[in-house]
Enzyme design. Structure first.
Site, PDB file in Angstrom:
ATOM      1  N   THR A   1       0.340   0.005  -5.273  1.00 36.30           N
ATOM      2  CA  THR A   1      -0.310  -0.909  -6.215  1.00 36.30           C
ATOM      3  C   THR A   1      -1.498  -1.614  -5.557  1.00 36.30           C
ATOM      4  O   THR A   1      -2.559  -1.775  -6.168  1.00 36.30           O
ATOM      5  CB  THR A   1       0.721  -1.926  -6.736  1.00 36.30           C
ATOM      6  OG1 THR A   1       1.696  -1.215  -7.500  1.00 36.30           O
ATOM      7  CG2 THR A   1       0.068  -2.966  -7.624  1.00 36.30           C
TER       8      THR A   1
ATOM      9  N   ARG B   1       0.853  -1.177   0.000  1.00 31.94           N
ATOM     10  CA  ARG B   1       0.000   0.000   0.000  1.00 31.94           C
ATOM     11  C   ARG B   1       0.894   1.233   0.000  1.00 31.94           C
ATOM     12  O   ARG B   1       2.088   1.146   0.286  1.00 31.94           O
ATOM     13  CB  ARG B   1      -0.869   0.029   1.262  1.00 31.94           C
ATOM     14  CG  ARG B   1      -1.898  -1.085   1.307  1.00 31.94           C
ATOM     15  CD  ARG B   1      -2.850  -0.855   2.468  1.00 31.94           C
ATOM     16  NE  ARG B   1      -3.754  -1.978   2.628  1.00 31.94           N
ATOM     17  CZ  ARG B   1      -4.868  -2.150   1.912  1.00 31.94           C
ATOM     18  NH1 ARG B   1      -5.189  -1.273   0.975  1.00 31.94           N
ATOM     19  NH2 ARG B   1      -5.639  -3.197   2.122  1.00 31.94           N
ATOM     20  N   ALA B   2       0.292   2.382  -0.299  1.00 34.75           N
ATOM     21  CA  ALA B   2       1.045   3.640  -0.260  1.00 34.75           C
ATOM     22  C   ALA B   2       1.563   3.889   1.146  1.00 34.75           C
ATOM     23  O   ALA B   2       0.879   3.608   2.132  1.00 34.75           O
ATOM     24  CB  ALA B   2       0.138   4.790  -0.665  1.00 34.75           C
ATOM     25  N   ILE B   3       2.799   4.375   1.251  1.00 33.11           N
ATOM     26  CA  ILE B   3       3.274   4.871   2.541  1.00 33.11           C
ATOM     27  C   ILE B   3       3.257   6.390   2.490  1.00 33.11           C
ATOM     28  O   ILE B   3       2.553   7.034   3.241  1.00 33.11           O
ATOM     29  CB  ILE B   3       4.678   4.339   2.853  1.00 33.11           C
ATOM     30  CG1 ILE B   3       4.630   2.804   2.897  1.00 33.11           C
ATOM     31  CG2 ILE B   3       5.160   4.886   4.185  1.00 33.11           C
ATOM     32  CD1 ILE B   3       5.990   2.171   3.025  1.00 33.11           C
ATOM     33  N   THR B   4       4.003   6.956   1.537  1.00 31.44           N
ATOM     34  CA  THR B   4       3.953   8.414   1.405  1.00 31.44           C
ATOM     35  C   THR B   4       3.462   8.830   0.018  1.00 31.44           C
ATOM     36  O   THR B   4       3.354  10.014  -0.250  1.00 31.44           O
ATOM     37  CB  THR B   4       5.341   9.042   1.634  1.00 31.44           C
ATOM     38  OG1 THR B   4       6.251   8.460   0.691  1.00 31.44           O
ATOM     39  CG2 THR B   4       5.847   8.762   3.029  1.00 31.44           C
ATOM     40  N   SER B   5       3.161   7.886  -0.847  1.00 29.56           N
ATOM     41  CA  SER B   5       2.710   8.238  -2.198  1.00 29.56           C
ATOM     42  C   SER B   5       1.184   8.295  -2.240  1.00 29.56           C
ATOM     43  O   SER B   5       0.515   7.855  -1.322  1.00 29.56           O
ATOM     44  CB  SER B   5       3.227   7.197  -3.194  1.00 29.56           C
ATOM     45  OG  SER B   5       2.467   6.011  -3.089  1.00 29.56           O
TER      46      SER B   5
ATOM     47  N   ASP C   1      16.639   7.093   0.870  1.00 31.44           N
ATOM     48  CA  ASP C   1      16.540   5.855   0.110  1.00 31.44           C
ATOM     49  C   ASP C   1      17.952   5.405  -0.091  1.00 31.44           C
ATOM     50  O   ASP C   1      18.655   5.919  -0.944  1.00 31.44           O
ATOM     51  CB  ASP C   1      15.961   6.124  -1.283  1.00 31.44           C
ATOM     52  CG  ASP C   1      14.467   6.239  -1.233  1.00 31.44           C
ATOM     53  OD1 ASP C   1      13.852   5.355  -0.627  1.00 31.44           O
ATOM     54  OD2 ASP C   1      13.941   7.195  -1.814  1.00 31.44           O
TER      55      ASP C   1
ATOM     56  N   LYS D   1      12.406   8.584  -8.017  1.00 30.01           N
ATOM     57  CA  LYS D   1      13.236   8.179  -6.888  1.00 30.01           C
ATOM     58  C   LYS D   1      14.700   8.103  -7.305  1.00 30.01           C
ATOM     59  O   LYS D   1      15.582   8.587  -6.603  1.00 30.01           O
ATOM     60  CB  LYS D   1      12.742   6.819  -6.371  1.00 30.01           C
ATOM     61  CG  LYS D   1      13.374   6.411  -5.083  1.00 30.01           C
ATOM     62  CD  LYS D   1      12.958   4.985  -4.727  1.00 30.01           C
ATOM     63  CE  LYS D   1      11.908   4.965  -3.625  1.00 30.01           C
ATOM     64  NZ  LYS D   1      11.499   3.597  -3.282  1.00 30.01           N
TER      65      LYS D   1
END
Lengths: 503, 503
Positions: free
Chosen positions: B214, B206-210, B267, B299
């Protein structure tokens, strides 16, 4: 389907203390929670009457607070000078630009002076969360800071808070890098030096993870929380003071950084130098003696480490225009007998009063340090400082000055040990071979020090002393049986704190 | 004078969500608070019915809770499987031994395999606080991990959770290192590959910060939270699945570490490789295609970075026995038109349905990736994979397989865009020169994605397109006017998101 929720919220006060970090608790259905998302480090700006702070978001999923309410941690209320019922607005926070310098350092790029200035400014203003400070502290740890970076960091920390100035050109100071229980020389050194006619406006810290900070010890005898004006009045009158530094915001960013360093249990040379010297420089000190105790269970474990630290202290001192002397001392065992605020204060008073049972090791250290200060200020010839200091101490002038300083700070009182006692006995006879300072400190803390100023340990087993089976190695002092039990429970989980040589 | 307080406490539940960290709220007058002290990182053990967790202490200074009560954060209740009213005991925590390895790494010592195993085990068991994880993530950041350390870290993370095994020797997988809005190839690639007779049990995050992960996108069309048994049944029947990985505890420590990495916005190559490959290996994958989009606001910003990442992926893949192919793709602008769960799902369906207005860029990427998988599994000759994938897509077999997988996962539904819309218009005419992916993603998030699955952005201005003044560059979709306003307020504080060339 979501409903419209405003980002103007009414403050609730629930008495939640989250230490030095600002936390805001908001309902999960509020606009901000919905649009910011909720991560391990969601940060928002909390605004009230033109002031604002940055707070980390925690989410309330219950009816603990109403819609359009938010809770701030106690630290948040203090920093924002807010009261329950105030209407705050919560807004989006821009990314912290200076943190990109921390990221660059992760990739091996050196900090320049501007980078460290901006980072320290942002930490001072509360823009960094605990985990961002943890990352900063980590990139500065080990030997990752070069000398020039330590100098930049020191300068940045000096300019982060108040700077004191004094009407005399020579301001004396001392500092111990710590880690040794009972090493409480300050309340002996300050009156000796002040009695010699020098100016020594000494600020000390409270315990963070130790059973007693110097300010905690002195507070069992006299008030230490003085305003800047009060400190200046005491020093003008007596030439010296013994106060808590936290009240006067010297290098305030240091407290925030140290809290995270302690939490990670890391002591990096660069950070320590910057921390100590920025506080000294901000206090207006021109001459400082640094005491570095070395021992396997002290903060500094080897003489090599101490030498490296000495180099850094001298080089950074030079760069910021401070005269420095370093004394490397024995850190293999506690100094004096007491560990904990009141018990250490009793040792200090025994030395000042020239009592027959006064701990000689504490007296000798204090004399050495005071002697170096007298030499540094030209009050004694090289090599003659200790004798001069001893004479001031034994003449009673130091005790007299001590009482006068206490009087000026608000009065003197006798320190009181806690009522409950428990002797920890030698399980067999033998010569004391070693003692674990860290574990001893932990026991004193679990017994209640420094929160209970009378709690702690009286230590009876210096290295080399012959103990009989059943003789007390040390005595635990506490206000409650529960705390004694908690300390004993810890001792059951650990190896011997005092090691006796095999017969 | 203190009173006796037991360290047995009754649990209160106040619905306080502190994200992934366990927090215990205890009264300042309780025994534990008194004896542990209260620092930025005081940690205690909370024990219930033989289970225990480590929690960070926050202090309650009000009457919010009674004496002998304590509050756990929601995460703490979940981990301890506790209920309001349960009696917990709170005890002292030993120092975390593995953290001394993190400290040693700060001093430049390399991690060995045992060190990383112990660190990852301790993080998995919740022994590390957020700031300790921040320090670990920092020492692993930049290029501070050598190849062997990345391999050890990957192995340690694989063994931290469940490992899936499949009754066929060849298990296909794909992964995109992310950072590019709308790059949603998974729900196109999976049905093509499964329709070709291969096995592709795809788990997504799942999205964390986006604005959309998907799993969030697929969830607008079919359920994604399946048990391990349900996943196995779907894959047995259809050859592929498209599910949320979080439900099946593959490399669970990864979620904890990523939460802190995202919070610090770092990252690092080493962590990313270990994170991706540990999840793939735990899922039982034997062949994986890695998509690395490169663009100034993706990224990965440069081709050099992408090449280095490719090297690490290949070398670690070799070490853990996984076949790997890497595709470096264009990351200069969003893929497709939608940004946000439902809007991206609509793009995916347009491609699968061979709709005339289907976004060609998304289709081309999906075909390329699926083609490489077909080639890797011997289903197409080298260089012929994309054509084979295209033929499966255009024949309708991929759409058919997609519906069948959705049916097996619990049924298909059409994704629905949010009702409120706001066009952001070109302020003058000109060719689109560049677009800032990060800012576009931020706007989509502020508009409500992914919490409101229909919220987000429809993007109309690909690079090179001529826009007339007043034409919409993109359309913001939202459930509430408040969220649109919040997104617009952010846009006012930032530079142009879409840059037009000077006339």
């Amino acid at each position: 389907m979501s409903k419209e929720v405003s980002n103007i919220l009414r403050l609730r006060k629930l008495g939640i203390d989250t230490h030095t970090e600002n936390i805001i608790f908001m309902r999960s259905d509020c606009l901000v929670c919905r649009s910011e998302g909720f991560t391990a480090n969601t940060r928002v700006s909390v605004n009230l009457n033109g002031s604002s702070i940055i707070a980390t978001l925690n989410v309330i999923t219950s009816e603990l607070i109403a819609e359009n309410e938010a809770v701030l941690s106690e630290e948040g209320f203090r920093k924002l000078q807010a009261r329950e019922g105030d209407l705050i607005t919560v807004t989006h926070v821009q990314p912290i630009l200076s943190f990109s310098e921390v990221r660059a350092k992760m990739f091996g790029k050196k900090f320049n002076e501007s980078a460290l200035q901006r980072i320290i400014t942002d930490i001072t203003h509360g823009l960094y969360s605990k985990i961002e400070i943890a990352a900063f502290v980590t990139v500065c740890s080990g030997d990752n800071l070069a000398l020039d970076e330590v100098i930049y960091l020191t300068r940045a920390m000096i300019s982060s808070g108040t700077t004191l100035s004094w009407p005399v050109p020579r301001i004396m100071d001392k500092h111990c890098v710590g880690g040794l229980p009972g090493n409480r020389t300050t309340p002996i050194v300050v009156p000796i030096v002040a009695a010699a006619g020098l100016v020594i406006p000494k600020t000390s810290s409270r315990a963070i993870t130790s059973p007693a900070g110097t300010a905690d010890v002195i507070e069992t005898m006299t008030p230490v929380t003085l305003t800047l004006e009060q400190i200046q009045a005491v020093v003008r009158q007596e030439g010296g003071c013994m106060v808590w530094g936290g009240a006067v915001k010297l290098s305030p960013v240091d407290d925030v950084i140290i809290a995270v360093e302690k939490a990670l249990d890391i002591d990096s040379a660069g950070q320590m130098i910057a921390s100590v010297l920025s506080k000294k420089a901000a206090a207006g000190s021109t001459h400082t003696i640094i005491d570095i105790p070395v021992g396997l269970t002290a903060k500094i474990r080897t003489r090599e480490e101490a030498f490296l630290l000495e180099y850094y202290f001298r080089a950074v001192g030079l760069a910021i225009g401070m005269e420095l002397d370093v004394l490397i001392t024995d850190g293999s065992q506690p100094v004096g007998r007491g560990i904990g605020p009141a018990l250490e204060a009793q040792d200090v008073l025994a030395v000042l009063r020239n009592a027959p049972n006064a701990p000689q090791d504490l007296k000798t250290r204090a004399i050495q340090l005071a002697g170096l200060i007298l030499e540094g200020a030209g009050k004694a010839d090289k090599g003659k400082g200790a004798a001069a200091a001893l004479s001031i101490l034994e003449s009673g002038k130091a005790l007299d000055k001590f009482y006068r300083i206490c009087q000026a700070q608000g009065g003197f009182r006798e320190p009181q040990a806690a009522p409950l006692r428990h002797d920890v006995l030698a399980e067999r006879s033998g010569l004391v071979k070693s003692v674990d300072n860290r574990k001893l400190a932990k026991v004193a803390k679990l017994a209640g020090a420094p929160k209970s100023p009378g709690a702690g340990i009286l230590y009876h087993a210096p290295i080399g002393k012959h103990m009989e089976k059943g003789q007390p190695l040390f005595t635990i002092f506490s206000e409650t049986q529960g705390e004694i039990n908690y300390a004993l429970a810890y001792m059951h989980t650990t190896d011997h704190i005092v090691e006796l040589a095999s017969p």
